[in-house]
Structures are given as structure tokens and as C-alpha cells.
Write an enzyme that holds these catalytic residues in place. Structure first.
Site, short mmCIF file in Angstrom:
data_model
loop_
_atom_site.label_atom_id
_atom_site.label_comp_id
_atom_site.label_asym_id
_atom_site.label_seq_id
_atom_site.Cartn_x
_atom_site.Cartn_y
_atom_site.Cartn_z
CD GLU A 1 3.91 4.10 7.44
OE1 GLU A 1 4.42 4.04 8.45
OE2 GLU A 1 2.99 3.60 7.01
N GLY B 1 1.94 3.15 2.38
CA GLY B 1 2.94 3.28 3.50
C GLY B 1 4.26 2.53 3.04
CB THR B 2 4.65 -0.91 1.51
OG1 THR B 2 3.97 -1.31 2.33
CG2 THR B 2 5.78 -1.64 1.04
CG ASN C 1 6.45 7.26 2.80
OD1 ASN C 1 7.00 6.96 3.96
ND2 ASN C 1 6.34 8.43 2.27
CD GLU C 2 10.37 0.47 4.73
OE1 GLU C 2 11.36 -0.29 5.00
OE2 GLU C 2 9.14 0.25 5.13
N GLY D 1 0.96 -1.17 -0.03
CA GLY D 1 -0.06 0.00 0.06
C GLY D 1 0.76 1.26 0.12
CB SER E 1 -0.37 17.67 -12.59
OG SER E 1 0.55 16.63 -12.98
NE ARG F 1 2.01 26.44 -8.43
CZ ARG F 1 2.63 27.58 -8.04
NH1 ARG F 1 3.62 27.75 -8.66
NH2 ARG F 1 2.19 28.39 -7.30
#
Length: 307
Positions: free
Chosen positions: A281, A76-77, A79-80, A74, A220, A225
Site C-alpha cells: 500500500e 494489502g488486506t 495490512n488493513e 493478500g 526473523s 529487529r
């Protein structure tokens, strides 16, 4: 079919959200092995392992020929992995396969929510460059949130999203909305300062948050930005009504109660200090500084979504 990559590494957690992770890995590997001459399956047993593997890949201790990365999980994973790639400056494309509770950014990549279908889409995908938000010393692909977003995440007990699905999450959200915690803020975007009081703030890079799409045609993750949204009390009442009906977040109904500010450099302080949610997270507290890093990461993007 000629494999476009030499060596791909597929990262996954045993508790990724798939009911049968090993069967899922087998299905995904069928597609990915058609893309790579060599495919390594890498289990991440503990939080932070993926970042350590990125360091090993950078130093060529893992292997000297890795030229593509894949992640099954997902937001969070993902993100790591983004933090590992950015921290160690790995100039490698990433293929994302949805396998967690929330997979908002895969929608941005036009990937199907089913992991098997998404992995098949990667066969005809192409690499595109996307912006990354640097938040203090961490990196974020999709969003930064505080206030009700953090409250809600903490009200959802560990594992309940997997067991009870959307209903449990919505039940928790309604509970959160009935007891909002307000805070004072000072927000500066590209030199312009706004002060006020709110119970929810969101800084978005991607257009899909919390299972819903923000209805801004010019939003986007490739425009250099970030978009800051400050919610007022009127908005929260409408949100409560929407969630009681158990519908997806209807941005069209609530946009009148939101202040929207777009910019490249953001500083935010609050009183009291507030916890900050980055891509699911909760790793930071205010004050925070956010800098948009334009087109800093390569992600495999589907030509069109397979419904």
C-alpha cells in the site's frame, strides 16, 4: 472436535483475487466453523471498512464475545486488519488465508498458498507473537520499500496482476529497472547514521518479499529487529538480468551489492521526498520514523507447510 474459539469473524473483499469469491468463502467456512462455535462472515466493501469493524469489536458494538479474527486476502488486506488490531489494541489472534495477488507473509506462517488448504491447516495451528513495525502513525507486518519498489507498483496498471499474472508484473519490473529514479538519503539506525544515493531501499520485518526469500538465517519477524537493505547500481543490473529471465528474485546473486543494517529504531529522510510502499500500500512519503514493536500481534501459525 471441541471448538477452541467462541466467535470468529472472517473479513473478506469481493475483489480479493479469488476467481469465485463466494465459492471460496464456502470452502473456507467449512474449516473455520470447526474452530469456532459461531462464525461471522464480514464483507469489506470499501477500503478502511475493516478498521471500522475493529473499532466496533473493541467497543463491543459488533459483539461481546469475538475472540478470534480471520482475513481472506493478500498482503494489502492483511495490512488493513493489522492496522485495525493495533490501533484499537485488540488482543485477538489472527488467522490468515491467502486470497490476493501477493501473499508473502503466509509463507512466514508456513501456510499453503491455496486458500482451501491453508484454511484446513488453521485447524491444527497455534498462536505465536510477531513483531510489528510502526511507521509514523501506521503499522506494517512485512516490509517498507521506496524507490524502485514504488515505481514498479505504479507501473503495473490496476488489475493487470490478476489478469496477466506474474508475466505482467515482471514486464513492468524490467521497464522500471531501465528507468530508475535516484535519490539522496540520510538513514539513522539505532543512532548510527549513513548517507548516500540509491534508487531502491527496503526495510524488512518478514523474510519473504516479492515472492522470494531473503537468504539470511537470522532474519526473523520475532527477533525485535528490522533489517534495512540499501541497493547499489551493480545490484540493479543483476536484478534486471534475473527478471528478464522471468525467474524469482535470486537474493544469493545480489547480496554483494547490498548494504545491510539491522536495528530497532530507524529514521529516514530523502531528497527529494519519496513515496513509501508499506506491505503493498502506497500511503506515505518520506521522512519516516520506524519503531519495532516486539511481539505485538498474535498470528495463527501452521506446524509445518503443507506442499
Amino acid at each position: 472436535m471441541k471448538q477452541p474459539y467462541n466467535h470468529g469473524v472472517l473479513f473478506y473483499h469481493e475483489h480479493s483475487g479469488l476467481k469465485d469469491i463466494h465459492n471460496g468463502i464456502g470452502e473456507v467456512a467449512k474449516s473455520l466453523s470447526s474452530m469456532c462455535k459461531h462464525l461471522s462472515l464480514q464483507l469489506s466493501e470499501n477500503k478502511g471498512d475493516i478498521i471500522k469493524y475493529c473499532k466496533s469489536i473493541k467497543n463491543e458494538n459488533y459483539s461481546s464475545d469475538v475472540d478470534v479474527l480471520f482475513i481472506l486476502g493478500g498482503d494489502g488486506t492483511l495490512n488493513e486488519l493489522v492496522n485495525g488490531v493495533m490501533q484499537y489494541q485488540l488482543n485477538l489472534p489472527i488467522g490468515v488465508i491467502p486470497g490476493g495477488t501477493f501473499n508473502d507473509f503466509t509463507k512466514t506462517l508456513q501456510l499453503h498458498p491455496n486458500f482451501k488448504t491453508a484454511s484446513e491447516q488453521l485447524l491444527t495451528s497455534h498462536a505465536e507473537s510477531y513483531d510489528v513495525l510502526k511507521v509514523n502513525d501506521l503499522y506494517v507486518l512485512n516490509f517498507v520499500g521506496l524507490g524502485l519498489i514504488v515505481q514498479n507498483a505504479e507501473n503495473v496498471q490496476d488489475g493487470s496482476k490478476d489478469i496477466f499474472g506474474k508475466f505482467s508484473y515482471i514486464r513492468s519490473t524490467v521497464k522500471t529497472l531501465l528507468n530508475p529514479v535516484k535519490f539522496d538519503f540520510s538513514l539513522t539506525v539505532d543512532g548510527e547514521t549513513k548517507e548516500g544515493n540509491t534508487s531502491m531501499m527496503l526495510i524488512a520485518n518478514g523474510p519473504n518479499i516479492g515472492g522470494g526469500q531473503i537468504p539470511l538465517t537470522d532474519l526473523s519477524p520475532q527477533d525485535g529487529r528490522a533489517n534495512t537493505f540499501v541497493f547499489n547500481d551493480q545490484t540493479l543490473n543483476i536484478l534486471n538480468d534475473i527478471l528478464k529471465k522471468r525467474d524469482s528474485m535470486n537474493w544469493n546473486e545480489i547480496t554483494q551489492g547490498i548494504d545491510h543494517i539491522s536495528g530497532k529504531h530507524i529514521t529516514l529522510s530523502t531528497n527529494p521526498s519519496m513515496k513509501v510502499d508499506i506491505d503493498g500500500e502506497i500511503n506515505l512519503e518520506t521522512p519516516i520514523e520506524i519503531q519495532v514493536l516486539p511481539k505485538a500481534i498474535q498470528l495463527l501459525t501452521a506446524t509445518e507447510q503443507n506442499n
